[in-house]
Design a protein around this motif. Structure first.
Motif, short mmCIF file in Angstrom:
data_model
loop_
_atom_site.label_atom_id
_atom_site.label_comp_id
_atom_site.label_asym_id
_atom_site.label_seq_id
_atom_site.Cartn_x
_atom_site.Cartn_y
_atom_site.Cartn_z
N ILE A 177 0.85 -1.20 0.00
CA ILE A 177 0.00 0.00 0.00
C ILE A 177 0.88 1.24 0.00
N ALA A 178 1.92 1.23 0.83
CA ALA A 178 2.84 2.37 0.91
C ALA A 178 3.48 2.61 -0.46
N ASP A 179 3.91 1.54 -1.12
CA ASP A 179 4.51 1.69 -2.46
C ASP A 179 3.51 2.21 -3.47
N ARG A 180 2.30 1.65 -3.46
CA ARG A 180 1.27 2.07 -4.43
C ARG A 180 0.91 3.54 -4.28
N LEU A 181 0.74 3.96 -3.03
CA LEU A 181 0.26 5.32 -2.78
C LEU A 181 1.39 6.34 -2.59
N GLY A 182 2.62 5.85 -2.58
CA GLY A 182 3.76 6.75 -2.40
C GLY A 182 3.81 7.36 -1.01
N LEU A 183 3.36 6.59 0.00
CA LEU A 183 3.36 7.07 1.38
C LEU A 183 4.40 6.31 2.19
N PRO A 184 4.91 6.91 3.25
CA PRO A 184 5.80 6.16 4.15
C PRO A 184 5.00 5.03 4.83
N LEU A 185 5.66 3.92 5.11
CA LEU A 185 5.01 2.77 5.73
C LEU A 185 4.40 3.16 7.08
N GLY A 186 5.10 3.96 7.86
CA GLY A 186 4.59 4.40 9.16
C GLY A 186 3.29 5.19 9.03
N THR A 187 3.17 5.99 7.99
CA THR A 187 1.96 6.77 7.77
C THR A 187 0.78 5.84 7.45
N VAL A 188 1.04 4.82 6.62
CA VAL A 188 -0.01 3.85 6.28
C VAL A 188 -0.50 3.17 7.55
N LYS A 189 0.43 2.70 8.38
CA LYS A 189 0.05 1.99 9.60
C LYS A 189 -0.70 2.90 10.57
N SER A 190 -0.24 4.13 10.73
CA SER A 190 -0.91 5.02 11.69
C SER A 190 -2.30 5.41 11.19
N ARG A 191 -2.48 5.59 9.89
CA ARG A 191 -3.82 5.92 9.37
C ARG A 191 -4.77 4.74 9.53
N ILE A 192 -4.26 3.53 9.36
CA ILE A 192 -5.12 2.35 9.55
C ILE A 192 -5.51 2.23 11.02
N ARG A 193 -4.54 2.45 11.94
CA ARG A 193 -4.86 2.42 13.38
C ARG A 193 -5.88 3.48 13.73
N LEU A 194 -5.73 4.66 13.18
CA LEU A 194 -6.65 5.76 13.43
C LEU A 194 -8.05 5.42 12.90
N ALA A 195 -8.10 4.80 11.72
CA ALA A 195 -9.38 4.41 11.13
C ALA A 195 -10.07 3.38 12.02
#
Length: 189
Positions: A159-177
């Motif tokens: 997901i991080a690669d696809r969206l061009g986001l840092p891995l930590g950002t992906v994980k924190s947004r999922i936790r927040l969701a």
């Protein structure tokens, strides 16, 4: 001289098979049967070691010779090779059938899942509606991450690669969701 008699016998047998194939000549078939039935029975007995099964397979072989005589092609092989090929194939088919397990309609793999109780189905539908409403209440970037991670089974690093986001950002947004979904659904953390 011996080679000539073998060749003549082979040609005679080929003619007998042709007569059976073209005109269903019973006399020709009887001659084939008398010549080959004992040999086929012995062939089967050597392989299956069961006299009754050997007899059944021999009978099935000779019936197949009767039915398929029109298909015999002398240019492709000798009559005896054709007959014994039929016998071998029937023996293999019989072996495979005997090794195949019988169908058990009570096997749990074949028994359909019982229909859920009406109250359970209603609860499930209500939970789905609540979850859908809670998902639509999420910001689109969090909702998209959850869909990728849980509905499309994409790993966090993909997901991080696809969206061009840092891995930590992906994980924190999922936790927040998840945190927002728990709050919306009234679940305890």
């Amino acid at each position: 001289m011996k080679q000539n008699s073998k060749s003549a016998a082979k040609d005679d047998l080929a003619r007998l098979i042709a007569r059976v194939g073209s005109s269903r000549d019973m006399e020709a078939f009887e001659r084939i049967f008398r010549a080959y039935a004992p040999q086929v029975r012995a062939f089967m007995l050597q392989r299956v070691r069961d006299p009754q099964l050997s007899e059944e397979l021999m009978q099935e072989t000779m019936v197949t010779v009767w039915r398929k005589a029109a298909q015999f092609d002398p240019s492709r092989g000798t009559p005896s090779a054709w007959i014994f090929t039929i016998a071998r194939n029937l023996r293999i088919d019989n072996y495979r059938r005997s090794r195949r397990p019988d169908f058990d309609p009570n096997d749990p793999a074949f028994v359909p899942e019982p229909e859920p109780a009406a109250d359970h189905a209603l609860e499930t539908r209500d939970e789905e509606t609540r979850l859908h409403a809670a998902m639509t209440g999420l910001p689109s970037e969090q909702r998209d991450l959850l869909k990728l991670a849980f509905f499309e089974d994409v790993s966090h690093s993909e997901i991080a690669d696809r969206l061009g986001l840092p891995l930590g950002t992906v994980k924190s947004r999922i936790r927040l969701a998840f945190s927002k979904l728990r709050a919306a659904l009234g679940d305890r953390p």
